[in-house]
Design a protein around this motif. Structure first.
Motif, mmCIF file in Angstrom:
data_model
loop_
_atom_site.group_PDB
_atom_site.id
_atom_site.type_symbol
_atom_site.label_atom_id
_atom_site.label_comp_id
_atom_site.label_asym_id
_atom_site.label_seq_id
_atom_site.Cartn_x
_atom_site.Cartn_y
_atom_site.Cartn_z
ATOM 1 N N PHE A 69 15.998 60.450 41.341
ATOM 2 C CA PHE A 69 17.135 59.530 41.222
ATOM 3 C C PHE A 69 17.658 59.176 42.606
ATOM 4 O O PHE A 69 18.689 59.658 43.039
ATOM 5 N N PHE B 262 19.637 57.250 44.476
ATOM 6 C CA PHE B 262 20.687 56.294 44.171
ATOM 7 C C PHE B 262 21.277 55.642 45.405
ATOM 8 O O PHE B 262 22.098 54.754 45.288
ATOM 9 N N THR C 202 18.216 68.535 41.373
ATOM 10 C CA THR C 202 17.456 67.665 40.492
ATOM 11 C C THR C 202 18.370 66.636 39.847
ATOM 12 O O THR C 202 19.566 66.816 39.735
ATOM 13 N N LEU D 131 20.759 64.279 38.287
ATOM 14 C CA LEU D 131 22.065 63.717 38.607
ATOM 15 C C LEU D 131 22.674 64.352 39.847
ATOM 16 O O LEU D 131 23.336 63.686 40.638
ATOM 17 N N TYR D 132 22.450 65.656 40.043
ATOM 18 C CA TYR D 132 22.991 66.297 41.240
ATOM 19 C C TYR D 132 22.326 65.745 42.496
ATOM 20 O O TYR D 132 22.962 65.558 43.520
ATOM 21 N N MET E 4 24.008 62.466 43.132
ATOM 22 C CA MET E 4 25.371 62.597 43.626
ATOM 23 C C MET E 4 25.389 63.041 45.081
ATOM 24 O O MET E 4 26.154 62.524 45.890
#
Lengths: 319, 292
Positions: A59, A61, A111, A113-114, A117
């Motif tokens: 992810f 982001f 991993t 979502l963390y 973030m």
């Protein structure tokens, strides 16, 4: 055998596209040349993100940060120092890669979502510094009028430069994706536990993927400066990162060329919808919702899915 | 740096932390139950602030107008989120996680432009009622009354949330859904409505935060982008989905920012981000236990 023929055809097809793109600046008005060049730059950024997101399954982001770092580095080198131009052009991707390594080194410990973030927080730190350090980065205003060497001074020349660099980068990415490393990365995406079990160092591969992707993002940042001759803090802001993420999903993140399509769609939408209405993000939002509901595989994924059964059937018959 | 400016700055930081806490508690609640980082949360916060402005000016910019705006604006936001949830979002719960995230991003894009269409790009402001204007002298420092008011509201919201989550049936169900949603469905509870309730309550809190912040800032487009990133970071360092984590994270964020203003005003914005990075390096999964 059938496969061989289609690949040859594909090569011809790509060669024709390349030639058409070479002719474009001499037949199209300046504005369209600019838009196409912008699509090139954006698609390189989206492709580099797709290495991590589509092939690596991470992810990522805040990919825009690496793009912005590349762009800021080259802009600063060209305006504040008197080093040769090529040093700046090399320094952009290198700085982006270094940033990518540092941020990635922390992120791969986590991993999903963390991961996302932590990356957003580290990226925002860089954004905040660039936004506030007026004396170096010009803060809010950014840096405008970055001097370019005479060779790149005309718009057509910078178009050709961008096209050539994009082509080289795409070839390199294709080779990376098809290499054993690329295959391993996809295996990690599909089943990290099993990969760990057969003795693949998952984190190291993920970090490698991030570093490679951030290098290409840095190249895209340099090309952005070549095209626009300016940088501003929005390049580092998370909204841009999410937009690029959407390009990948829109084009189809499990396909190689999908992100190009996604970038082309979003850039031209912004340009041409922007002419008629100032509410272009509304249009983008509605398109995104339609996409989520009806085309979750992305545009490219949808068409490939439509034609793949056909291709399989043909291949089956020819055996 | 004398005591007076220190305590004023501390108060400003703490009151900012209270606003952040109210917004982040909503975000964290949604994150805990639905497992979706609601990117549209900032937009709902912005809608809360703009709605408070509209209600306030419609009622003749009076003190009672402010109190009414404080009650009605979050309800407007809750209504908006209820419509979005029932019309679109609820059909996506079976889908891949990333799609839910993208949906909230699309919602943010749409809501932002709707705000631009409704309220225009001008700056708006709301006046606090007479009783909350001016400042109080305490220990030789002048402390703004509105910030003291926020210091009372923040803990009140925290207590109400605690009572809601621990003592009411729907709160308990939502906590259960956060831990094991299949099980909640298996015992005959309509999970879709639990999710809807959690989403609306979370968005209500975003609206409340927006209405509360209205008198202290100039309300404008773009205030959503700043808060949402801060809210994400706070929720992350607090532990995803943990409401008390949101409180701890907000305090860290607000206080480091206000001390940043004292120490190095130009880079004040960097201090909270650096604090977040340090926390995440020491405790990658947040300070308090995450529900995941």
């Amino acid at each position: 055998m059938f496969r061989g023929i289609t690949e040859k055809r594909l090569l011809w097809f790509l060669a024709i596209i390349f030639i058409v793109l070479l002719i474009f600046p001499s037949i199209l008005p300046r504005f369209y040349t600019y838009i196409i060049a912008l699509i090139f730059v954006t698609s390189l950024l989206a492709m580099s993100l797709n290495l991590v997101v589509g092939y690596g399954g991470m992810f990522q982001f805040h990919h825009g940060v690496f793009y912005g770092v590349g762009a800021y580095t080259v802009a600063l080198m060209l305006t504040k120092t008197s080093l040769p131009v090529w040093v700046g052009f090399v320094a952009g991707p290198v700085m982006a890669t270094v940033t990518g390594f540092l941020i990635g080194w922390f992120c791969v410990r986590l991993t999903r979502l963390y991961f996302a973030m932590l990356q957003i927080s580290l990226g925002s730190l860089i954004w905040a510094i660039a936004f506030r350090w007026y004396t170096l980065t010009g803060g809010d205003d950014g840096i405008h009028g970055v001097p370019m060497p005479a060779l790149l001074s005309s718009q057509n020349n910078s178009y050709y430069f961008i096209l050539v660099i994009l082509t080289i980068c795409l070839m390199a990415m294709y080779l990376i994706v098809k290499s054993p490393f690329g295959r391993t990365l996809q295996a990690i995406r599909d089943n990290p536990q099993r990969c760990e079990a057969v003795g693949i160092n998952v984190r190291r591969h993920q970090l490698k993927a991030i570093v490679i992707a951030t290098f290409f993002a840095g190249v895209a940042g340099v090309l952005f400066v070549v095209l626009e001759r300016s940088v501003f803090p929005d390049l580092l802001f998370w909204v841009l990162s999410l937009e690029v993420f959407i390009m990948c999903l829109l084009g189809g993140w499990f396909t190689f060329a999908g992100p190009i399509l996604g970038a082309a769609i979003i850039v031209s939408l912004r340009t041409f919808v922007g002419i008629y209405t100032e509410y272009w993000t509304l249009v983008l939002g509605v398109i995104l919702i339609l996409l989520i509901f009806f085309l979750p595989e992305g545009v490219m994924g949808y068409f490939l899915g439509k034609f793949r059964p056909l291709a399989k059937e043909v291949a089956h018959r020819s055996e | 740096m004398d005591f007076a400016s220190l305590s004023t700055q501390l108060l400003v930081g703490l009151s900012r932390a209270m606003i952040l806490f109210i917004v982040c508690a909503g975000l964290s609640f949604i994150l805990g139950v639905l497992r979706v980082p609601n990117i549209a949360h900032g937009s709902l916060y912005m809608i809360g602030a703009f709605a408070a402005y509209s209600i306030f000016t419609h009622l003749g910019s009076s003190s009672s107008g402010f109190w009414l705006a404080l009650i009605l604006a979050p309800l407007v936001v809750a209504l908006v989120s209820l419509v979005a949830e029932r019309a679109l979002f609820c059909h996506l719960y079976q889908r891949e996680h990333l799609m839910l995230l993208l949906f909230t991003f699309a919602l943010m894009l749409i809501l932002d432009d709707l705000v631009k269409i409704t309220w225009g790009p001008e700056y708006c402001s709301v006046l606090a009622p007479n009783i909350l204007r001016g400042s109080v002298s305490m220990f030789g420092a002048s402390l703004p009354r509105y910030n003291l008011f926020l210091l009372i509201v923040g803990p009140l919201v925290a207590i109400f949330l605690w009572l809601f989550v621990n003592k009411t049936k729907i709160g308990k169900i939502s906590r259960a859904a956060a831990v094991d949603r299949e099980m909640v469905g298996a015992v005959g509870i309509n999970v879709s409505w639990v999710f809807a309730a959690a989403f609306v309550i979370g968005c209500f809190l975003a609206g409340l935060g927006g209405a509360l912040v209205a008198p202290t800032v100039s309300i404008c487009l773009g205030m959503d982008h700043d808060i949402i990133i801060e809210a994400f970071l706070i929720v992350t360092i607090g532990g995803l989905g943990n409401i008390w984590g949101a409180l701890v994270g907000s305090l860290i964020f607000g206080v480091t920012h206000s001390f940043g203003v004292l120490l190095w005003p130009q880079f004040a914005i960097v201090f909270p981000y650096a604090a977040v990075v340090i926390v995440l390096l020491l405790r990658p999964r947040g300070l308090l236990k995450s529900v995941w």
